[in-house]
Design an enzyme around this catalytic site. Structure first.
Site, mmCIF file in Angstrom:
data_model
loop_
_atom_site.group_PDB
_atom_site.id
_atom_site.type_symbol
_atom_site.label_atom_id
_atom_site.label_comp_id
_atom_site.label_asym_id
_atom_site.label_seq_id
_atom_site.Cartn_x
_atom_site.Cartn_y
_atom_site.Cartn_z
ATOM 1 N N ARG A 108 14.062 -47.542 -28.261
ATOM 2 C CA ARG A 108 14.161 -48.989 -28.428
ATOM 3 C C ARG A 108 13.199 -49.452 -29.513
ATOM 4 N NH1 ARG A 108 12.830 -51.523 -23.049
ATOM 5 N NH2 ARG A 108 11.523 -49.671 -22.989
ATOM 6 N N SER A 177 6.688 -40.560 -25.932
ATOM 7 C CA SER A 177 6.558 -39.943 -24.601
ATOM 8 C C SER A 177 6.830 -38.438 -24.618
ATOM 9 C CB SER A 177 7.483 -40.649 -23.613
ATOM 10 O OG SER A 177 7.140 -42.005 -23.552
ATOM 11 N N ASP A 230 4.200 -43.539 -22.433
ATOM 12 C CA ASP A 230 4.858 -44.599 -21.670
ATOM 13 C C ASP A 230 4.035 -45.078 -20.473
ATOM 14 O OD1 ASP A 230 5.242 -42.155 -20.436
ATOM 15 O OD2 ASP A 230 7.366 -42.420 -20.057
#
Length: 497
Positions: A108, A177, A230
């Site tokens: 994203r 991540s 994350d």
């Protein structure tokens, strides 16, 4: 009656007896197999047992490993990575900030306009992008150019609602991540790829430098202000909304935790102590293991056949990637040894990971009188067209055993963090609030898992539970990255002076 008639009658009687005996034998055999299925379930329940005393031992072991991991590199199965995040968001942050959240096959890009304490999060926009499979195994330039291109497209649609002060460079929080050796807030070298990525020329490279070069290649003027994972992003997002957040846990496909440590309590930290006196620690708790963990032959088989045998043992007992697979392995044994689904073992049942945790959750939550959802899932996923109600009940019970163990162990892990912080008891009646921000599909969507974890925390904490709360921190990693870019902005000192 003639001899022939008598003989016929005797033969008929004998045949009837034989048929009756066969029916009885088959019934006994069937009962024997059912007893075997029940015995397998009972054995699993015993081996997955998590009485309060055992959970306390797990929590104590977690705390011990945390101390060891903070003392020295490689001193523990817990990496206890120093994140270099020493300034968590306060709510005072202002301005336009971007984030790139890369955690798997989708990523994203987002931007937020922050309005300080009065207006907080003024506006947020984001785009979700799928990574073409060939880029996951191609070159580092191809991947990072694709990421930079997606950022550039978002920048091109900035509009009047998003305001960048004149003469200022755009700043970005980069959630990455994957295992990284973090050297500073803006520098981290990739240790290894996971989740289907395999781009060899990126291993050992600084991922911030690679992204920066890609942005320069397309003329995008943007600076990475914070590189985070994350869990750290979730902690930052949680703290922004609630000053009492002290830790963050992700319970999704995988699992991890991060928390706020006092910098002087990190023996392996050799730099200058940060002004805040605090440091966020990325625990990498999925790799925790202890002799107190209630492991079964199914866990051992899963681990032995995994891509990383002997690693991520805690994760393999509690996270969404593995719960459904544990259930499948138990069902396989029941099918083989107790003919749970008939004389032949269904072929689909032999396929690893065919039973995903969302399907397990759907079966576990089935409240219909005939357990219709369970029957439908067996038919659609495992191609088992007919199943009796008692077989369906066994499956629901099996889901409950596996999910409850995972949920209760998750609670024990959280207790371990609270113990390390001295927040697991009430001191002199003080009302010190401790909030744990939680993100991840397993926690968000698997209601029975979430409720079990919460009730277990209550059981473990006793009176101290009233000072502890677990809150869903949705989209923590994306928003959190943008907020960390804000709290580590190069313009902060300009604004403060």
């Amino acid at each position: 009656m003639g001899k022939v008639a008598v003989t016929a009658a005797v033969v008929c009687a004998a045949a009837a007896c034989a048929v009756a005996a066969l029916v009885v034998r088959n019934r006994m055999k069937s009962l024997g197999k059912w007893a075997k299925a029940v015995a397998i379930l009972k054995e699993l329940e015993d081996k997955c047992g998590t009485p309060t005393a055992k959970l306390r031992q797990v929590a104590d072991a977690m705390t011990v490993e945390m101390h060891a991991g903070l003392a020295s590199e490689g001193g523990s199965k817990l990496k206890m990575i120093i994140s270099h995040v020493d300034n968590l968001p306060t709510g005072d942050e202002k301005g336009l900030f971007y984030a790139l959240d890369l955690g798997g096959t989708n990523f994203r890009v987002l931007r937020v306009q922050l309005g300080g304490n009065e207006n907080r999060l003024v506006k947020k926009e984001y785009e979700e992008v799928s990574i073409p499979p060939h880029l996951m195994v191609g070159s580092k330039e191809a991947l990072f150019d694709f990421l930079a291109g997606a950022l550039a497209k978002l920048v091109a649609t900035e509009g009047e609602d998003f305001c960048l002060p004149p003469g200022r460079q755009r700043e970005l929080g980069f959630t990455f991540s994957f295992p990284v050796r973090q050297l500073s807030i803006t520098c981290g070298t990739l240790i290894q790829w996971t989740k289907g990525f395999s781009i060899e020329d990126t291993v050992g490279q600084d991922v911030v430098e690679e992204l920066t070069k890609a942005m320069e290649r397309i003329g995008l003027d943007m600076r990475v202000a914070a590189l985070v994972n994350d869990t750290v992003g979730t902690l930052a997002g949680g703290r922004y909304n609630n000053r009492d957040v002290v830790a963050a846990v992700i319970l999704g496909t995988g699992t991890n935790a991060a928390y706020v440590e006092m910098a002087h309590a990190i023996p392996k930290w050799h730099g200058l102590l940060p002004k805040s006196g605090e440091m966020v620690i990325n625990m990498e708790w999925g790799n925790f293991r202890s002799s107190h963990l209630p492991l079964t032959e199914y866990d051992q088989g899963l681990d032995a056949e995994s891509l990383n045998p002997g690693e991520q043992i805690f994760e393999k007992t509690i996270s969404g990637m593995y719960l459904g697979e544990i259930v499948r392995r138990v069902l396989c044994r029941m099918a083989e040894e107790a003919a749970l689904f008939g004389e032949t073992v269904p072929l689909k049942l032999k396929i690893p990971f065919i039973l995903r945790t969302p399907e397990m959750s759907a079966m576990h939550h089935d409240t219909s009188s005939d357990l219709k959802v369970v029957g439908t899932k067996l038919k659609d996923i495992l191609e088992i067209p007919n199943s009796s109600l008692k077989v369906r009940k066994v499956i629901v019970e099996l889901c409950d055993i596996v999910a409850s163990r995972g949920a209760r162990l998750s609670a024990a892990g959280i207790l371990g963090i609270l113990k390390k912080l001295g927040r697991d008891t009430i001191k002199d009646g003080e009302k010190q609030k401790s909030v744990v921000a939680l993100d991840g599909g397993l926690f968000e969507h698997y209601t029975k898992f979430r409720n079990c974890m919460d009730s277990t925390l209550q059981e473990l904490l006793g009176d101290a539970y009233e000072n502890v709360s677990v809150v869903l921190s949705n989209d923590g990693s994306g928003i959190g990255a943008a907020l960390l870019a804000a709290s580590h902005s190069q313009y902060l000192e300009v604004e403060e002076s």
